[in-house]
Design an enzyme around this catalytic site. Structure first.
Site, PDB file in Angstrom:
ATOM      1  N   GLU A 111       0.803  -1.218   0.000  1.00  0.00           N
ATOM      2  CA  GLU A 111       0.000   0.000   0.000  1.00  0.00           C
ATOM      3  C   GLU A 111       0.835   1.267   0.000  1.00  0.00           C
ATOM      4  OE1 GLU A 111      -2.020   0.195   4.074  1.00  0.00           O
ATOM      5  OE2 GLU A 111      -1.632  -1.930   3.763  1.00  0.00           O
ATOM      6  N   CYS A 127       3.541   8.310   1.076  1.00  0.00           N
ATOM      7  CA  CYS A 127       4.130   7.375   2.045  1.00  0.00           C
ATOM      8  C   CYS A 127       4.213   6.017   1.364  1.00  0.00           C
ATOM      9  CB  CYS A 127       3.242   7.315   3.284  1.00  0.00           C
ATOM     10  SG  CYS A 127       3.758   6.065   4.476  1.00  0.00           S
ATOM     11  N   CYS A 141       6.933  -7.442   7.037  1.00  0.00           N
ATOM     12  CA  CYS A 141       8.055  -6.926   7.825  1.00  0.00           C
ATOM     13  C   CYS A 141       8.449  -7.987   8.848  1.00  0.00           C
ATOM     14  CB  CYS A 141       7.614  -5.651   8.540  1.00  0.00           C
ATOM     15  SG  CYS A 141       8.932  -4.832   9.476  1.00  0.00           S
ATOM     16  N   CYS A 146       7.236  -5.426  15.779  1.00  0.00           N
ATOM     17  CA  CYS A 146       6.742  -4.444  16.760  1.00  0.00           C
ATOM     18  C   CYS A 146       5.304  -4.804  17.176  1.00  0.00           C
ATOM     19  CB  CYS A 146       6.774  -3.030  16.181  1.00  0.00           C
ATOM     20  SG  CYS A 146       8.450  -2.484  15.748  1.00  0.00           S
ATOM     21  N   CYS A 204       2.087  -2.934  15.544  1.00  0.00           N
ATOM     22  CA  CYS A 204       2.080  -2.656  14.105  1.00  0.00           C
ATOM     23  C   CYS A 204       1.443  -3.777  13.294  1.00  0.00           C
ATOM     24  CB  CYS A 204       3.510  -2.418  13.623  1.00  0.00           C
ATOM     25  SG  CYS A 204       3.613  -2.017  11.871  1.00  0.00           S
ATOM     26  N   CYS A 261      -0.420   2.061   8.489  1.00  0.00           N
ATOM     27  CA  CYS A 261       0.378   0.968   9.016  1.00  0.00           C
ATOM     28  C   CYS A 261      -0.103  -0.431   8.652  1.00  0.00           C
ATOM     29  CB  CYS A 261       0.476   1.090  10.530  1.00  0.00           C
ATOM     30  SG  CYS A 261       0.780   2.759  11.060  1.00  0.00           S
TER      31      CYS A 261
HETATM   32  N1  SAH Z   1       9.808   0.164   9.816  1.00  0.00           N
HETATM   33  C1  SAH Z   1       9.965   1.573   9.861  1.00  0.00           C
HETATM   34  C2  SAH Z   1       9.003   2.356   8.999  1.00  0.00           C
HETATM   35  C3  SAH Z   1       7.564   1.914   8.890  1.00  0.00           C
HETATM   36  S1  SAH Z   1       6.406   2.238  10.137  1.00  0.00           S
HETATM   37  C4  SAH Z   1       9.908   2.045  11.283  1.00  0.00           C
HETATM   38  O1  SAH Z   1       9.697   1.254  12.170  1.00  0.00           O
HETATM   39  O2  SAH Z   1      10.143   3.223  11.520  1.00  0.00           O
HETATM   40  C5  SAH Z   1       6.134   3.967  10.204  1.00  0.00           C
HETATM   41  C6  SAH Z   1       5.818   4.426  11.612  1.00  0.00           C
HETATM   42  O3  SAH Z   1       4.512   4.015  12.040  1.00  0.00           O
HETATM   43  C7  SAH Z   1       6.790   3.869  12.630  1.00  0.00           C
HETATM   44  O4  SAH Z   1       7.147   4.876  13.532  1.00  0.00           O
HETATM   45  C8  SAH Z   1       5.943   2.827  13.320  1.00  0.00           C
HETATM   46  O5  SAH Z   1       6.449   2.507  14.566  1.00  0.00           O
HETATM   47  C9  SAH Z   1       4.594   3.509  13.342  1.00  0.00           C
HETATM   48  N2  SAH Z   1       3.479   2.629  13.634  1.00  0.00           N
HETATM   49  C10 SAH Z   1       3.301   1.334  13.320  1.00  0.00           C
HETATM   50  N3  SAH Z   1       2.119   0.884  13.775  1.00  0.00           N
HETATM   51  C11 SAH Z   1       1.523   1.915  14.370  1.00  0.00           C
HETATM   52  C12 SAH Z   1       0.263   2.086  15.016  1.00  0.00           C
HETATM   53  N4  SAH Z   1      -0.607   1.087  15.142  1.00  0.00           N
HETATM   54  N5  SAH Z   1      -0.030   3.314  15.519  1.00  0.00           N
HETATM   55  C13 SAH Z   1       0.832   4.347  15.377  1.00  0.00           C
HETATM   56  N6  SAH Z   1       2.026   4.255  14.779  1.00  0.00           N
HETATM   57  C14 SAH Z   1       2.368   3.048  14.283  1.00  0.00           C
END
Ligand code: SAH
Length: 342
Positions: free
Chosen positions: A89, A102, A109, A113, A116, A330
């Protein structure tokens, strides 16, 4: 390698091998970077060359599987099908300072985390440089909106796909291509320290964003497995080295999770740890992910957190949530699609 992943000199070498004159490389390169879907659109190329390239180097543009536009803020979200059938996406956000895309850097991935959606099914594969470029190109073409900024904050961990991401940056920045300034590109990482150092060596003018999400190892360990490999002090030391090498202020992303990382003492601990490092904080109220028990912080907790950081001399903005009505965050759309709900 896909022809659109090639730099102009690489393309020139290929065309030379095919017996073409020197000026062809620039022609083909600029057609590809205009987002043509077939060689037939390259009208200033001889028919025979078009046929030859179509055979040996198919263009493979992505197809729109789903497009959603937010009724609230005009954010557009695309789900693309890649040539092997995988989906990623892309989100187009309309800010007053320019339209920002974006993009995803991987299919899935492997960083794990806890909050996410992109990581739930693990890593399927890394994207090729042209597949990142295509997200920018075809978002611009389909929406009719000129793109001036790019954030690498979609699905995937860009520094876990380092070489392809760097090549993508070179392509999208090239004068004969989209010519998007490095200063208008942000790369976000969960904290792969050796790769941050490698990136620093390149001295690019991109912005580096770090997904911090916690003021200490205790909290980060709980929500970000990467912290076990690269604990917070190791990560922050790399950020300092990055700043020393590039003079670019570091951006920290901080998803605010109710009762996990949003206490006043957490903000104060951040101030202590970040002393002397030019930093900017983006506070993002957590986007709730169905599969996860984690919840967003209250508005009050977010405001208080911001106030403490600001009083301590760190600029902090609360990220406006765009596209909330279209799951534009995300990995949520791809996730729904692959589960058959979208
Ligand atoms: N892998 C990279 C970039 C992709 S995620 C990273 O970790 O930075 C982009 C951002 O969205 C990251 O800061 C990630 O931690 C955040 N993110 C992921 N899931 C989220 C959620 N459910 N709510 C808010 N931010 C989220």
């Amino acid at each position: 390698m896909n022809i659109k992943s090639m730099t102009q000199p690489e393309l020139a070498a290929l065309l030379k091998e095919l017996g073409q004159p020197g000026f062809r490389a620039k022609q083909v390169y600029s057609w590809l970077h205009k987002g043509v879907r077939s060689y037939d659109e390259m009208t200033n190329l001889p028919q025979s060359l078009r046929q030859q390239l179509a055979q040996s180097h198919p263009i493979c543009p992505p197809e729109v599987v789903r497009k959603q536009e937010s009724a609230r803020d005009g954010t557009i979200k695309y789900l693309w099908k890649l040539s092997d059938g995988n989906c990623v996406e892309t989100v187009l956000m309309r800010y007053h300072y320019g339209n920002t895309v974006c993009i995803s850097t991987e299919v899935g991935c492997r960083m794990g985390c806890a909050f996410c959606a992109s990581t739930l099914g693990g890593l399927v594969r890394r994207l090729e440089p042209f597949e990142m470029l295509d997200q920018v190109l075809f978002t611009q073409i389909d929406s009719g909106l000129p793109v001036s900024r790019i954030v690498l904050m979609g699905i995937g961990e860009p520094l876990d796909n380092f070489d392809n991401v760097l090549r993508f940056l070179e392509l999208v920045n090239s004068e004969a291509g989209m010519n998007i300034s490095m200063r208008h590109i942000s790369l976000s990482t969960c904290g792969l320290v050796p790769k941050i150092d490698e990136l620093a060596e390149k001295k690019l003018q991109i912005s580096l964003a770090i997904s911090l999400h916690g003021p200490n190892d205790e909290i980060r360990d709980k929500i970000m497995p990467v912290n076990k490999a690269y604990p917070i002090e190791v990560l922050l030391a790399a950020c300092r080295r990055y700043f020393d090498a590039t003079s670019r202020r570091i951006h920290f992303e901080y998803a605010m999770i109710d009762g996990v990382n949003d206490r006043e003492q957490d903000a104060r601990e951040l101030l202590r740890r970040l002393k002397g490092l030019p930093a900017h904080f983006n506070l993002i109220p957590l986007n709730h992910v169905e599969e996860s028990p984690l919840k967003p912080s209250s508005k009050k907790a977010v405001a208080r957190f911001q106030q403490i950081l600001e009083e301590g001399g760190i600029t902090a903005t609360v990220r406006r949530t765009l596209g909330g009505d279209i799951d534009a965050s995300c990995g949520q759309l791809r996730r729904k699609y692959s589960k058959g709900d979208a």
